[in-house]
Design a protein around this motif. Structure first.
Motif, PDB file in Angstrom:
ATOM      1  N   ALA A  36       0.842  -1.044  -0.074  1.00  0.00           N
ATOM      2  CA  ALA A  36      -0.074  -0.312   0.033  1.00  0.00           C
ATOM      3  C   ALA A  36       0.681   1.430   0.137  1.00  0.00           C
ATOM      4  O   ALA A  36       0.645   1.829  -0.367  1.00  0.00           O
ATOM      5  N   ALA A  37       1.692   1.517   0.454  1.00  0.00           N
ATOM      6  CA  ALA A  37       2.639   2.027   0.964  1.00  0.00           C
ATOM      7  C   ALA A  37       3.332   3.051  -0.580  1.00  0.00           C
ATOM      8  O   ALA A  37       3.686   3.638  -0.665  1.00  0.00           O
ATOM      9  N   ARG A  38       4.079   1.285  -0.865  1.00  0.00           N
ATOM     10  CA  ARG A  38       4.379   1.303  -2.570  1.00  0.00           C
ATOM     11  C   ARG A  38       3.838   2.020  -3.666  1.00  0.00           C
ATOM     12  O   ARG A  38       3.603   2.763  -3.976  1.00  0.00           O
ATOM     13  N   ASP A  39       2.393   1.998  -3.952  1.00  0.00           N
ATOM     14  CA  ASP A  39       1.536   1.975  -4.511  1.00  0.00           C
ATOM     15  C   ASP A  39       1.309   3.544  -4.445  1.00  0.00           C
ATOM     16  O   ASP A  39       0.986   4.566  -5.520  1.00  0.00           O
ATOM     17  N   HIS A  40       1.425   4.338  -3.107  1.00  0.00           N
ATOM     18  CA  HIS A  40       1.060   5.472  -3.031  1.00  0.00           C
ATOM     19  C   HIS A  40       2.096   5.931  -3.393  1.00  0.00           C
ATOM     20  O   HIS A  40       2.065   6.940  -4.317  1.00  0.00           O
ATOM     21  N   LEU A  41       3.792   5.967  -3.021  1.00  0.00           N
ATOM     22  CA  LEU A  41       4.273   6.282  -3.578  1.00  0.00           C
ATOM     23  C   LEU A  41       4.228   6.583  -5.000  1.00  0.00           C
ATOM     24  O   LEU A  41       5.306   7.588  -5.874  1.00  0.00           O
TER      25      LEU A  41
END
Lengths: 162, 172
Positions: free
Chosen positions: B157-162
């Motif tokens: 989820a963090a990767r997708d946001h970044l």
């Protein structure tokens, strides 16, 4: 094993808890599975980004043992139920104020591990020329001025104002 | 008086950790100090009602909440170092040279804010506190495999946001 079965193994590898054998199995799988390899590398980059935000090594004395006297002071109109809490709040607020002043006055002893940030230099308050702090008076005055606001926050502002 | 001693003891044991957690997301000493103070005021209020069973987990959770909220409120502003605290409105998309760390902090803060409570706790515990999955599972009251699953989901989820913000710099 299917890719989904390597999920928990990936968690162990990313979390640094995989044994040498497990790591070998995972790497062998990634060598033959492009989606898993890409997934792993993107996860690793994300974690690297998170780890790049390091906390500084700050020597800030948060020890409240030297401020026990402040705990005995309470505003006149303090609610009796929260009187002890206000005393504790005063103790903690003083320690934060001390931490702030300590950091500002002894900035040379602070070692920041991460890259220099554009953060403005803290306002230095020379201990020898600083007016004596009277947190108890500040707390009482803050309470008398506007009882609806946080007494602790106002007292902190009064103490930290140059 | 025992309750007061307990509050002070918790403060002495965890104040530096709380400050450290806040600093990672905020990057500024004074902001981290503000958040840490706020966290301990809330701790005192919580102890007056019902002391948390896991003080460290509670403090970490609240610190992350407050830090993320703090970042959110400042995400479109930049305070110059003038005595008057001059505020400059900055477009959220704009990243100036030299502000990469600040931009990363803001985006990671936003990414963490999008996670579920459990995912955020697991991810922060693993990355910043370097806890093992077994320790995290025990603290959160879940199984080890569940902790690992949430860890991976949080990272994705963090990767997708970044990725959504910066393209493929941290992802495929």
């Amino acid at each position: 094993m299917s890719c989904s079965e390597y999920e928990l193994l990936m968690a162990d590898v990313l979390g640094g808890e995989a044994s040498a054998d497990d790591r070998g199995r995972f790497e062998a799988h990634c060598a033959t599975c492009e989606p898993c390899r890409v997934e792993y590398e993107s996860a690793r980059r994300t974690l690297d980004a998170m780890r790049s935000l390091r906390a500084p090594e700050v020597v800030v004395p948060f020890d409240v043992s030297g401020f026990s006297q402040a705990a005995r002071i309470a505003p006149r109109r303090a609610n009796r139920k929260f009187g002890p809490l206000l005393r504790i709040a005063a103790v903690i607020a003083i320690s934060f104020a001390a931490g702030y002043l300590y950091h500002a006055a002894w900035a040379g002893r602070v070692v920041v591990l991460d890259q220099p940030s554009p953060e403005p230099a803290p306002r230095h308050i020379a201990p020898s020329s600083a007016p004596p702090l009277n947190f108890e008076t500040a707390l009482a005055r803050a309470h008398s001025r506007n009882p609806s606001r946080s007494e602790l926050g106002k007292a902190m502002s009064a103490v930290l104002r140059p | 008086m025992d309750a007061n001693h307990s509050v002070l003891r918790t403060f002495n044991e965890h104040s530096r950790e709380v400050y450290s957690w806040a600093y990672r997301l905020l990057g500024r000493h004074h902001d981290a100090l503000d958040v840490a103070q706020d966290v301990f005021v809330r701790w005192m209020q919580q102890c007056a009602l019902q002391p948390p069973r896991q003080p460290r987990a509670w403090l970490r959770q609240v610190t992350m909440h407050r830090s993320i909220d703090f970042c959110r409120s400042k995400s479109a502003q930049r305070i110059r170092g003038s005595p008057l605290g001059e505020v400059e409105q900055v477009d959220k998309q704009e990243v100036r040279p030299g502000d990469e760390q600040t931009a990363l902090r803001n985006e990671l803060s936003a990414a963490l804010g999008r996670l579920s409570e459990l995912q955020r706790n697991v991810l922060v515990s693993k990355v910043y506190d370097e806890m093992t999955f077994a320790q995290i599972a025990q603290e959160q009251g879940i199984s080890v495999s569940t902790a690992k699953t949430h860890y991976l989901r949080a990272i994705r989820a963090a990767r997708d946001h970044l990725n959504a913000r910066w393209g493929n710099e941290v992802g495929p």
